[in-house]
Design a protein around this motif. Sequence first.
Motif, mmCIF file in Angstrom:
data_model
loop_
_atom_site.group_PDB
_atom_site.id
_atom_site.type_symbol
_atom_site.label_atom_id
_atom_site.label_comp_id
_atom_site.label_asym_id
_atom_site.label_seq_id
_atom_site.Cartn_x
_atom_site.Cartn_y
_atom_site.Cartn_z
ATOM 1 N N ALA A 157 5.080 14.437 -9.570
ATOM 2 C CA ALA A 157 4.520 14.638 -8.313
ATOM 3 C C ALA A 157 4.923 13.958 -7.121
ATOM 4 N N SER A 158 5.398 12.722 -7.218
ATOM 5 C CA SER A 158 6.432 12.035 -6.275
ATOM 6 C C SER A 158 7.522 12.837 -5.676
ATOM 7 N N THR A 159 8.153 13.165 -6.853
ATOM 8 C CA THR A 159 9.473 13.806 -6.451
ATOM 9 C C THR A 159 9.351 15.205 -5.963
ATOM 10 N N LEU A 176 0.673 8.289 3.338
ATOM 11 C CA LEU A 176 -0.743 7.738 3.213
ATOM 12 C C LEU A 176 -0.883 7.472 1.634
ATOM 13 N N GLY A 177 -1.129 6.366 1.136
ATOM 14 C CA GLY A 177 -1.465 5.954 -0.191
ATOM 15 C C GLY A 177 0.142 5.959 -0.574
ATOM 16 N N THR A 178 0.765 5.011 -0.257
ATOM 17 C CA THR A 178 2.109 4.884 -0.592
ATOM 18 C C THR A 178 2.415 4.432 -1.941
ATOM 19 N N GLY A 179 1.601 3.827 -2.663
ATOM 20 C CA GLY A 179 2.129 3.650 -4.394
ATOM 21 C C GLY A 179 3.116 2.628 -4.148
ATOM 22 N N SER A 180 4.368 2.987 -4.799
ATOM 23 C CA SER A 180 5.428 2.112 -4.970
ATOM 24 C C SER A 180 6.584 2.454 -3.720
ATOM 25 N N ILE A 182 7.834 5.480 -2.617
ATOM 26 C CA ILE A 182 9.020 6.550 -2.707
ATOM 27 C C ILE A 182 9.058 7.450 -1.364
ATOM 28 N N GLN A 183 7.859 7.688 -1.083
ATOM 29 C CA GLN A 183 7.884 8.720 0.174
ATOM 30 C C GLN A 183 7.946 7.977 1.415
ATOM 31 N N ALA A 184 7.595 6.640 1.712
ATOM 32 C CA ALA A 184 8.133 5.755 2.665
ATOM 33 C C ALA A 184 9.747 5.479 2.875
ATOM 34 N N THR A 197 0.451 3.390 4.100
ATOM 35 C CA THR A 197 -0.739 2.696 3.811
ATOM 36 C C THR A 197 -1.187 2.778 2.469
ATOM 37 N N ASP A 198 -2.303 1.940 2.135
ATOM 38 C CA ASP A 198 -2.891 2.036 0.659
ATOM 39 C C ASP A 198 -4.073 1.340 0.671
ATOM 40 N N LEU A 199 -5.081 2.079 -0.190
ATOM 41 C CA LEU A 199 -6.242 1.191 -0.423
ATOM 42 C C LEU A 199 -5.910 -0.025 -1.272
ATOM 43 N N ASN A 200 -4.796 -0.007 -1.975
ATOM 44 C CA ASN A 200 -4.638 -0.975 -3.117
ATOM 45 C C ASN A 200 -3.586 -1.847 -2.405
ATOM 46 N N GLU A 223 -3.384 -1.907 4.888
ATOM 47 C CA GLU A 223 -4.364 -1.653 3.962
ATOM 48 C C GLU A 223 -5.414 -0.818 4.512
ATOM 49 N N GLY A 224 -6.045 -0.007 3.503
ATOM 50 C CA GLY A 224 -7.214 0.505 3.965
ATOM 51 C C GLY A 224 -7.448 2.056 3.384
ATOM 52 N N SER A 225 -8.468 2.806 3.641
ATOM 53 C CA SER A 225 -8.722 3.843 2.944
ATOM 54 C C SER A 225 -8.498 5.150 3.975
ATOM 55 N N LEU A 226 -7.794 6.288 3.148
ATOM 56 C CA LEU A 226 -7.410 7.332 4.340
ATOM 57 C C LEU A 226 -6.913 6.811 5.544
ATOM 58 N N PHE A 227 -7.568 7.685 6.658
ATOM 59 C CA PHE A 227 -7.029 7.211 8.133
ATOM 60 C C PHE A 227 -7.582 5.787 8.602
ATOM 61 N N SER A 240 1.411 12.791 2.152
ATOM 62 C CA SER A 240 0.660 11.956 1.155
ATOM 63 C C SER A 240 0.475 12.751 -0.197
ATOM 64 N N ASN A 241 0.719 11.914 -1.261
ATOM 65 C CA ASN A 241 0.499 12.201 -2.690
ATOM 66 C C ASN A 241 -0.684 11.717 -2.953
ATOM 67 N N PRO A 242 -1.868 12.164 -2.430
ATOM 68 C CA PRO A 242 -3.122 11.392 -2.946
ATOM 69 C C PRO A 242 -3.606 11.253 -4.135
ATOM 70 N N PRO A 243 -4.636 10.371 -4.343
ATOM 71 C CA PRO A 243 -5.585 10.354 -5.616
ATOM 72 C C PRO A 243 -6.295 11.510 -5.839
ATOM 73 N N PHE A 244 -5.795 12.729 -6.036
ATOM 74 C CA PHE A 244 -6.507 13.988 -6.096
ATOM 75 C C PHE A 244 -7.105 14.591 -7.285
ATOM 76 N N LEU A 252 -9.040 4.896 -11.875
ATOM 77 C CA LEU A 252 -7.950 4.647 -11.615
ATOM 78 C C LEU A 252 -7.432 4.692 -10.145
ATOM 79 N N THR A 253 -7.306 3.666 -9.407
ATOM 80 C CA THR A 253 -7.097 3.768 -8.019
ATOM 81 C C THR A 253 -5.640 4.747 -7.666
ATOM 82 N N TYR A 254 -4.860 4.774 -8.517
ATOM 83 C CA TYR A 254 -3.704 5.736 -8.284
ATOM 84 C C TYR A 254 -4.212 7.004 -8.187
ATOM 85 N N ARG A 255 -5.154 7.371 -9.219
ATOM 86 C CA ARG A 255 -5.335 9.076 -9.305
ATOM 87 C C ARG A 255 -6.761 9.494 -8.909
HETATM 88 C C1 LIG Z 1 -0.872 9.316 -6.912
HETATM 89 S S1 LIG Z 1 -0.640 7.817 -6.044
HETATM 90 C C2 LIG Z 1 0.996 8.126 -5.180
HETATM 91 C C3 LIG Z 1 1.877 7.116 -4.759
HETATM 92 C C4 LIG Z 1 3.192 7.560 -3.953
HETATM 93 N N1 LIG Z 1 2.892 7.975 -2.664
HETATM 94 C C5 LIG Z 1 3.861 8.580 -4.708
HETATM 95 O O1 LIG Z 1 4.013 9.837 -4.116
HETATM 96 O O2 LIG Z 1 4.311 8.583 -5.984
HETATM 97 C C6 LIG Z 1 -1.766 7.589 -4.809
HETATM 98 C C7 LIG Z 1 -1.768 6.415 -3.947
HETATM 99 O O3 LIG Z 1 -3.077 6.165 -3.155
HETATM 100 C C8 LIG Z 1 -3.676 5.246 -3.107
HETATM 101 N N2 LIG Z 1 -4.899 5.515 -2.889
HETATM 102 C C9 LIG Z 1 -6.298 5.686 -3.515
HETATM 103 N N3 LIG Z 1 -7.288 5.755 -2.777
HETATM 104 C C10 LIG Z 1 -6.805 5.655 -1.581
HETATM 105 C C11 LIG Z 1 -7.522 5.996 -0.416
HETATM 106 N N4 LIG Z 1 -8.925 6.080 -0.244
HETATM 107 N N5 LIG Z 1 -6.875 5.652 0.794
HETATM 108 C C12 LIG Z 1 -5.548 5.471 0.886
HETATM 109 N N6 LIG Z 1 -5.033 5.391 -0.574
HETATM 110 C C13 LIG Z 1 -5.349 5.676 -1.459
HETATM 111 C C14 LIG Z 1 -3.220 4.681 -4.680
HETATM 112 O O4 LIG Z 1 -3.726 3.238 -4.707
HETATM 113 C C15 LIG Z 1 -2.121 5.154 -5.031
HETATM 114 O O5 LIG Z 1 -1.041 4.119 -4.600
#
Ligand SMILES: C[S@@+](CC[C@H](N)C(=O)[O-])C[C@H]1O[C@@H](n2cnc3c(N)ncnc32)[C@H](O)[C@@H]1O
Length: 510
Positions: A157-159, A176-180, A182-184, A197-200, A223-227, A240-244, A252-255
């Motif tokens: 999904a990231s790529t 938004l939701g930067t994880g490690s 890659i998009q930044a 940004t990231d919640l984590n 740090e923080g949620s969404l916008f 954003s590749n959000p926790p969809f 799991l916060t990442y997803r």
């Molecule tokens: C699927 S990962 C994507 C990571 C990276 N951006 C990528 O493309 O691989 C989703 C990221 O969103 C973060 N996240 C989860 N809930 C969030 C929220 N409410 N607001 C912002 N970021 C959030 C997670 O901690 C995680 O790092």
Amino acid sequence: MSQTSLSAPLPESLPAAGSAARLREALLAAAFTADGLLDLLGAPAYSALARGETVPALRATRADGALSALVRVFLLQESVPADRLAGVLPVDLCVADRWLVREGREGDVLRASVDVRPYGGDEGQDWFIVSDLGRAVGGAGGIGTRQEGVVLGVGGASTTLAGITVRTPVGSALDLGTGSGIQALHAAQHAVRVTATDLNPRALDFTRLTLALSGAAEAELVEGSLFEPVGERTYDLVVSNPPFVISPGARLTYRDGGMSGDDLCRTLVQGTGARLNEGGYAQFLANWEHVEGEDWKDRIRAWVPRGCDAWIVQREVQDITQYAELWLRDGGDHRSDPAEYAARYEAWLDEFEARKTVGVGFGWITLRKSAAAWDEPSVVVEEWPHPVEQPLGDVIRQHFELQDYLRAHDDAALLAGHFVLADEVVQEQIGAPGTEDPEYVVLRQHRGMRRATRVDTVGAGFAGVSDGALSAGQILDAIAQLLGEDGVVLRDRTPEAIRGLVGEGFLLPR
Ligand SMILES: C[S@@+](CC[C@H](N)C(=O)[O-])C[C@H]1O[C@@H](n2cnc3c(N)ncnc32)[C@H](O)[C@@H]1O
């Protein structure tokens, strides 16, 4: 030598970014790059590693050598004798800054505290993605972890998102939701200022390390949620590749976004309208529900904020059982006690039943803020599950330019326009073998979206002579003469087909 268990606790303090430049130098000197790995491991072991399979790479790195030692310590989570790494890395610095941890009674064995993975940029840059150990292959690959704050590396999904992102030089970008990170990291190549940004909070630390180790400019990390962390600020690009994942309760916060159904994706898309500068793009990966008695296209069309054009492409639909199984496996639930697995599976189906969800779509959402969209938005929602040619950023930008053209040209203006056939479009004649006349004719793109579209004789003839010399009207007059048709009728009925061919990028305004 032991591999780090996926259930081992996550390290409390991550490496310091200050030593990243020294470490980068050492990694590059040892050819610890995407190309270097391919050379050392060979294509099969290299691909196996991308699938999370480590055995072939372990076999390929048995012999001594700087690169083998780095692969073992950073990619395979092996403990490596300190003397094997001594001439390769600034070991004391790496230990002091927590990239490496000493083990063994004498401290003579080293292991990595984080996963450091070479990642090749679009223009051959040697980048590195830093993530939690053993989680470099993410998403549908089956990460198998239950640790809530885990930060994954690069997944499919990231790529995908990196590939579809419009890479026009911009002033500001938000990941938004930067994880490690890659998009930044990609955005840092064409945006003057990047906010990630990231919640984590751990994710922000990893993003800092990824950028520093890749030699990229620093980003603003919030740090923080969404916008919420960026307030009312606006951007030229939002990705954003959000926790969809649509799941019964966040784990799991990442997803797992922690909202019900596809509400997180909807909130994100709706909220982006107010955060985009004029002409700015927002690009997301998302899941959306297919609800009994509702057209999924209407559901997602309703998400598009006012003042934005949109292009939404559904790439895949899964029924609810496939979807639940995919994410149960991702969370490692298939390895748990069968009764526990059954209970979790049941919870997923209960949730879908309560929401009348019959399937889940996955796809790409691109918004573009445009003054013209306030009165006459262009919202294209379509299904295209077929292979495409990444990167698609330019194709996506072109889609919106073509929509602008169509919006600005009524039929008379369209007929006065000159068009050229896009590169590498071919014509295919489809019909039963042996028959003289084709049943129908298809135009097929060999690049980009790789679309195919059915055309009639007029459409095929029109595409065939579209080299920009004659106007569309002149071409239609010539075709009418050739076919013995009424030119006025043809001019009247063909603009719709031309619009379709322009909208899908088969024909381009000269
Ligand atoms: C699927 S990962 C994507 C990571 C990276 N951006 C990528 O493309 O691989 C989703 C990221 O969103 C973060 N996240 C989860 N809930 C969030 C929220 N409410 N607001 C912002 N970021 C959030 C997670 O901690 C995680 O790092």
